[in-house]
Design a protein around this motif. Structure first.
Motif, short mmCIF file in Angstrom:
data_model
loop_
_atom_site.label_atom_id
_atom_site.label_comp_id
_atom_site.label_asym_id
_atom_site.label_seq_id
_atom_site.Cartn_x
_atom_site.Cartn_y
_atom_site.Cartn_z
N GLY A 225 -66.75 44.53 46.65
CA GLY A 225 -66.11 43.32 47.16
C GLY A 225 -66.35 43.15 48.65
N TYR A 226 -66.22 41.93 49.10
CA TYR A 226 -66.40 41.59 50.51
C TYR A 226 -65.49 42.44 51.40
CZ TYR A 226 -65.67 38.66 54.70
OH TYR A 226 -65.53 38.20 55.99
N LEU A 227 -66.09 43.20 52.31
CA LEU A 227 -65.38 44.05 53.27
C LEU A 227 -64.53 45.13 52.60
CD1 LEU A 227 -64.25 41.47 56.00
CD2 LEU A 227 -66.09 43.14 56.17
N SER A 228 -64.77 45.41 51.32
CA SER A 228 -64.00 46.47 50.67
C SER A 228 -64.37 47.81 51.29
CB SER A 228 -64.29 46.48 49.17
OG SER A 228 -65.67 46.69 48.93
N GLY A 229 -63.35 48.65 51.58
CA GLY A 229 -63.59 49.95 52.18
C GLY A 229 -64.31 49.87 53.51
N TYR A 230 -64.17 48.75 54.21
CA TYR A 230 -64.94 48.49 55.42
C TYR A 230 -64.78 49.60 56.46
CZ TYR A 230 -66.00 46.30 59.94
OH TYR A 230 -66.48 46.04 61.19
N SER A 231 -63.57 50.10 56.71
CA SER A 231 -63.32 51.05 57.79
C SER A 231 -63.37 52.51 57.33
CB SER A 231 -61.95 50.76 58.43
OG SER A 231 -61.90 49.46 58.97
N ASN A 232 -63.63 52.75 56.05
CA ASN A 232 -63.61 54.13 55.56
C ASN A 232 -64.65 54.98 56.29
OD1 ASN A 232 -62.49 55.85 53.18
ND2 ASN A 232 -64.68 56.27 53.20
N THR A 233 -64.22 56.16 56.73
CA THR A 233 -65.15 57.05 57.42
C THR A 233 -65.37 58.33 56.61
OG1 THR A 233 -63.28 57.94 58.69
CG2 THR A 233 -64.59 56.18 59.70
N THR A 234 -64.30 59.09 56.39
CA THR A 234 -64.44 60.36 55.68
C THR A 234 -63.61 60.41 54.40
OG1 THR A 234 -62.66 61.35 56.97
CG2 THR A 234 -64.90 61.56 57.83
N GLY A 235 -62.90 59.33 54.09
CA GLY A 235 -62.12 59.32 52.86
C GLY A 235 -63.03 59.48 51.64
N TYR A 236 -62.50 60.13 50.61
CA TYR A 236 -63.33 60.39 49.45
C TYR A 236 -62.54 60.16 48.16
CZ TYR A 236 -60.90 64.93 49.68
OH TYR A 236 -59.96 65.92 49.75
N ASN A 237 -63.32 60.03 47.07
CA ASN A 237 -62.74 59.80 45.73
C ASN A 237 -61.86 58.55 45.71
OD1 ASN A 237 -64.04 62.10 44.88
ND2 ASN A 237 -62.22 63.40 44.87
N ASN A 238 -62.24 57.51 46.44
CA ASN A 238 -61.51 56.25 46.46
C ASN A 238 -62.21 55.23 45.57
OD1 ASN A 238 -59.38 56.75 48.53
ND2 ASN A 238 -61.15 57.09 49.85
N HIS A 239 -61.41 54.30 45.01
CA HIS A 239 -61.92 53.26 44.13
C HIS A 239 -61.29 51.94 44.57
CE1 HIS A 239 -63.57 51.69 40.33
NE2 HIS A 239 -62.43 51.03 40.18
N PHE A 240 -62.07 51.10 45.29
CA PHE A 240 -61.56 49.84 45.82
C PHE A 240 -62.36 48.70 45.17
CE2 PHE A 240 -60.92 52.22 50.10
CZ PHE A 240 -59.87 52.93 49.54
N ILE A 241 -61.67 47.78 44.50
CA ILE A 241 -62.33 46.63 43.89
C ILE A 241 -61.58 45.37 44.32
CG2 ILE A 241 -62.94 45.46 41.74
CD1 ILE A 241 -63.27 48.11 40.42
N GLY A 242 -62.29 44.44 44.95
CA GLY A 242 -61.69 43.19 45.41
C GLY A 242 -62.00 42.95 46.86
N ASN A 243 -62.18 41.69 47.22
CA ASN A 243 -62.46 41.36 48.61
C ASN A 243 -61.40 41.94 49.53
OD1 ASN A 243 -64.61 39.98 47.67
ND2 ASN A 243 -63.91 37.94 48.23
N GLU A 244 -61.86 42.67 50.57
CA GLU A 244 -61.02 43.27 51.61
C GLU A 244 -60.08 44.34 51.08
OE1 GLU A 244 -59.49 40.49 54.57
OE2 GLU A 244 -60.65 38.89 53.61
N SER A 245 -60.26 44.76 49.82
CA SER A 245 -59.43 45.85 49.30
C SER A 245 -59.75 47.12 50.05
CB SER A 245 -59.66 46.04 47.80
OG SER A 245 -61.02 46.35 47.54
N GLY A 246 -58.70 47.85 50.50
CA GLY A 246 -58.91 49.09 51.25
C GLY A 246 -59.69 48.88 52.52
N GLY A 247 -59.63 47.66 53.09
CA GLY A 247 -60.47 47.34 54.25
C GLY A 247 -60.20 48.18 55.46
#
Length: 825
Positions: A225-247
């Protein structure tokens, strides 16, 4: 002689042709046919508008012995066409010149293209199963092998996609997708700058514009999705679906966010599951939360272990950090930790699909310890006495005993009751003792009162002077068959058994210190011995008194206390003969009626009612309907009238002290209409109902360049406000933006600067005095730099935001900048 004539003829022909040949050959050695001026670059220049060039025709070009390199012939044998020797005389390599539709030959010469290859309406085909190096291979089945033999078997599509990668089995598609990847492997990045900063992270899947852009070493992540997980650096095993989800997620792990902006503000929170648009959108550091439903848990920030199922349900903003709380149902608000709230003012059924009470259980309720607490504050640990053997009502008048519904307390057999019985208060029934448990008539001649000459218990009893008490008077031994008059010699009317003229006082010898049940006036009959009716004095404590009106001994709607009027006339002390009209009724079950004798509710008024002070109702209130809907605190029903809320001017509305959240009034002036306080009592936010709420927005840019020198540190950029600003306040003197409307904001800024020497430029935001969102340019020399950044923050009313720049170059740097704030939630 014949030889001489022949030579003569050849010489003559040569002489005749010589002038023409000389005319067709210029000084450069070019030969022209059909032109007198052959092109200087051509050894042979043939010009004609009606004829062609006919080259040598051979059956097979391969049959020519020692063909010179470049030799050109026309082969008449199959496949026919023009052929040239691309080899040497010793090792010929005959190549056919391609013709339209021939399907053979090529026009790439040495197979190194010097211009774009235009296939037009043709197809790129092949029969190879693989390719020997980096490139594109076409298989016989139509499949395409892209970069099959690249280092690590990576597939890289897009400008600078994976340009530094040494990892294996990656697929990067999009502008600068996987740009920084080094040894990361088994990644799939699709979209503009997706996975841009990834270096060693592996087994990630980022799909969408700038999805997972900041990821460096995080692994096993799935962002779509648009900008999903945008700022993630070292996080792991994440599941983000949807625009800006987990941004905003940086190091949070083991999270599942599904839905637009779900988990959008999460930074370091772990082990969360958010499902639904806007679910958990403000969560930052909370862990182990489960939010299911549209906007579920959207106010939670640092809470842990919360479970929310239902749209718009979850902790209130004031309780945004609570833990271990559960909400089931839509619009359920949580305010305390370690609680479970079922439904929004809903009835709960266990074993039934249609509960009518707050909790209705169709079956057995088991309490292993503690018992059950009742509204009067008492706790019951058992429902039966330890030695009870009969249940039911037993009434004794001294001469006879009646039994109402007396059955054995323990089921399984029929009970037998005979004689006079006593009960000990715990349900134990035993034989009664005369003189102790009940009263008996006194002996003859001692249990009566007389003022006649002879004992005459059937005569009328009158007190006009001194009377005689004949011994102890025991209940059941004194009977007055006539009428009794006190203060009068003639009891009136004839229907009254006791006529008192004057004051009547009931008392005992206890004084003010006595407590418990006092004197009583009780009525019985006719034919009713089980329902008491009377006036009772009760002293709850020393020097405290209550007068109780008792009607009946159970919640029987037919037992009631009624005040009213009766038309007609009567004799002195008698009951009027007209019809009775009740005006005030109190039933034994607690229902009160005004203007009605059959109230069906705790308070039922037949007519208009006016309350000048405060009134509190614990249950539901119905106006124009009975009973009111169980799910409504106030149920108003009418087909010809409406609901008129309080009407105030704007000044009066603003002056309301500490208005409750959700308070509704009607404003009569200005922009008239229904207004609701969507803020808090301390920070009211009055909004017009039905009006479209415009999100806060504003763009602020530099009016001119300013100089930032080395050593100045982070310097605030001087900004001016844009043409449209809403929900924000701008201080032109300090170039600071103050938040008026709280919420989640998307902040985009751009800083341009020119470096006159070697160095880097930096730009950062400052929020409430703290620098956030660092971004910098690449190392450059004498270059125009443009630094951009897009961030998401949850901002409260009164928060202050400003834009700053820093120069790492020795010389002064010309700087301009712009900043846009948009409330997204």
């Amino acid at each position: 002689m014949r030889h001489r004539y022949l030579l003569t003829s050849l010489a003559a022909l040569t002489l005749l042709a010589a002038p023409r040949l000389a005319h067709a050959q210029n000084q450069t050695g070019s030969v022209g046919i059909g032109t007198t001026a052959p092109d200087a670059s051509a050894a042979l220049d043939i010009v004609s508008s009606s004829k062609g060039l006919l080259l040598p025709r051979v059956v097979a070009a391969a049959g020519i012995a020692s063909p010179a390199p470049g030799l050109l012939v026309y082969q008449t044998g199959a496949p026919a066409g023009f052929y040239y020797n691309a080899g040497t005389a010793a090792a010929p390599s005959w190549q056919q010149l391609a013709t339209a539709g021939s399907g053979s030959g090529d026009n790439l010469g040495n197979h190194t293209a010097t211009q774009p290859l235009n296939l037009q309406d043709q197809a790129l085909t092949g029969t190879g199963a693989s390719i020997s190096g980096i490139g594109v291979g076409v298989r016989a089945d139509g499949g395409l092998n892209l970069g099959q033999n690249t280092v690590g078997n990576n597939v890289l599509l897009g400008f600078q996609a994976g340009q530094a990668t040494t990892g294996r089995f990656n697929q990067f598609s999009g502008y600068r997708s996987g740009y920084s990847n080094t040894s990361g492997q088994e990644n799939l990045f699709v979209g503009y700058r997706s996975g841009y900063a990834n270096t060693t992270g592996g087994s990630n899947q980022f799909v969408g514009f700038r999805s997972g852009e900041a990821n460096t070493t995080g692994f096993n992540n799935h962002f779509a999705g648009y900008l999903s997980g945008y700022s993630n650096t070292t996080g792991y095993n994440n599941h983000f679906i949807g625009n800006e989800s987990g941004g905003s997620n940086t190091t949070g792990k083991e999270n599942v966010f599904v839905g637009y902006i779900s988990g959008g503000a999460n930074t370091t929170g772990n082990y969360n599951l958010f499902l639904g648009n806007g679910s958990g959108s403000r969560n930052t550091t909370g862990n182990y939360n489960l939010f299911l439903g549209y906007m579920s848990g959207e106010r939670s920030e640092a809470g842990t272990g919360n479970t929310v199922v239902g749209s718009y349900s979850g902790p209130s903003y004031a309780a945004r950090d609570i833990t271990n709380a559960t909400a089931l149902g839509a619009f359920v608000t949580l305010t305390n930790s370690n609680t479970v709230v079922l439904g929004n003012d809903a009835n709960v059924g266990i074993g039934t699909s249609s509960p009518t009470q707050k909790l209705e259980v169709a079956g057995t309720v088991y309490s292993s310890s503690g018992g059950f607490r009742f509204p009067d504050g008492t706790t019951q640990t058992t429902a039966a006495g330890s030695t009870a053997n009969l249940t039911g009502d037993i009434t004794s008048t001294g001469a006879a005993t009646t039994y109402a519904n007396v059955v054995p307390a323990t089921k399984g057999g029929a009970g037998t009751v005979s004689g006079l019985l006593r009960a000990d208060g715990n349900g134990l029934v035993s034989a009664a003792t005369a003189g102790t448990d009940y009263l008996t008539p006194a002996g003859a001649g001692t249990g009566f009162i007389q003022n006649q000459a002879a004992t005459a218990q059937a005569a009328s009893f009158q007190v006009a002077g001194t009377g005689t008490v004949g011994g102890l008077l025991t209940a059941g031994s004194a009977t007055v068959a006539g009428r009794v008059g006190i203060g009068t010699t003639t009891a009136q009317p004839a229907t009254q058994a006791l006529d008192v003229r004057g004051n009547l006082r009931l008392g005992d010898n206890g004084g003010n210190s006595a407590t418990g049940t006092g004197q009583a006036i009780e009525w019985v009959g006719p034919g009713v011995n089980t329902d008491p009716v009377g006036l009772y004095r009760v002293n709850p404590a020393s020097d405290q008194s209550e007068l109780r009106v008792v009607v009946g001994d159970g919640a029987d709607a037919n037992d009631k206390f009624v005040v009213g009027r009766m038309d007609g006339t009567s004799s002195e002390g008698g009951i009027p003969t007209g019809s009775f009209t009740p005006t005030f009724t109190v039933r034994a079950d607690g229902n009160v009626g005004i203007g009605t004798s059959i109230p069906g509710q705790k308070l039922e008024v037949a007519g208009n009612a006016s309350i000048s002070g405060n009134a509190t109702v614990g249950g539901s209130v119905g106006i124009g309907t009975s009973p009111p809907n169980a799910s409504a605190a106030l149920d108003v029903s009418s087909t010809s009238k409406g609901l008129l809320p309080p009407r105030l001017t704007q000044t009066q509305r603003t002056a309301i002290g500490s208005p409750a959240t959700g308070l509704v009034v009607y404003q009569t002036d200005g922009t008239a209409g229904l207004y609701c306080n969507n803020g808090t009592p301390t920070t009211p936010l009055w909004q017009l109902l039905g009006a479209r709420v415009k999100p806060a927005y504003g763009t602020f840019s530099a009016a001119s360049q300013q100089t930032v020198r080395l050593g100045d540190g982070l310097v605030r950029i001087n900004l001016v406000t844009g043409p449209e600003v809403s929900g924000l306040s701008f201080n032109a003197g300090t170039s600071e933006v103050t938040i008026v409307t709280p919420g989640v904001y998307k902040i985009y800024y751009s800083v341009g600067m020119y470096l006159s020497g070697n160095g880097q430029g930096y730009a950062r935001l400052k929020i409430n005095g703290n620098y956030v969102g660092v971004s910098h340019s690449s190392y450059a020399s004498q270059a125009d730099l443009n630094i951009t950044q897009e961030l998401y923050y949850t901002l409260a009313a009164g928060d202050v935001v400003s834009l700053h720049a820093q120069n790492s170059n020795g010389a002064g740097v010309a700087v301009v900048g712009a900043m846009t704030l948009l409330q997204v939630f």
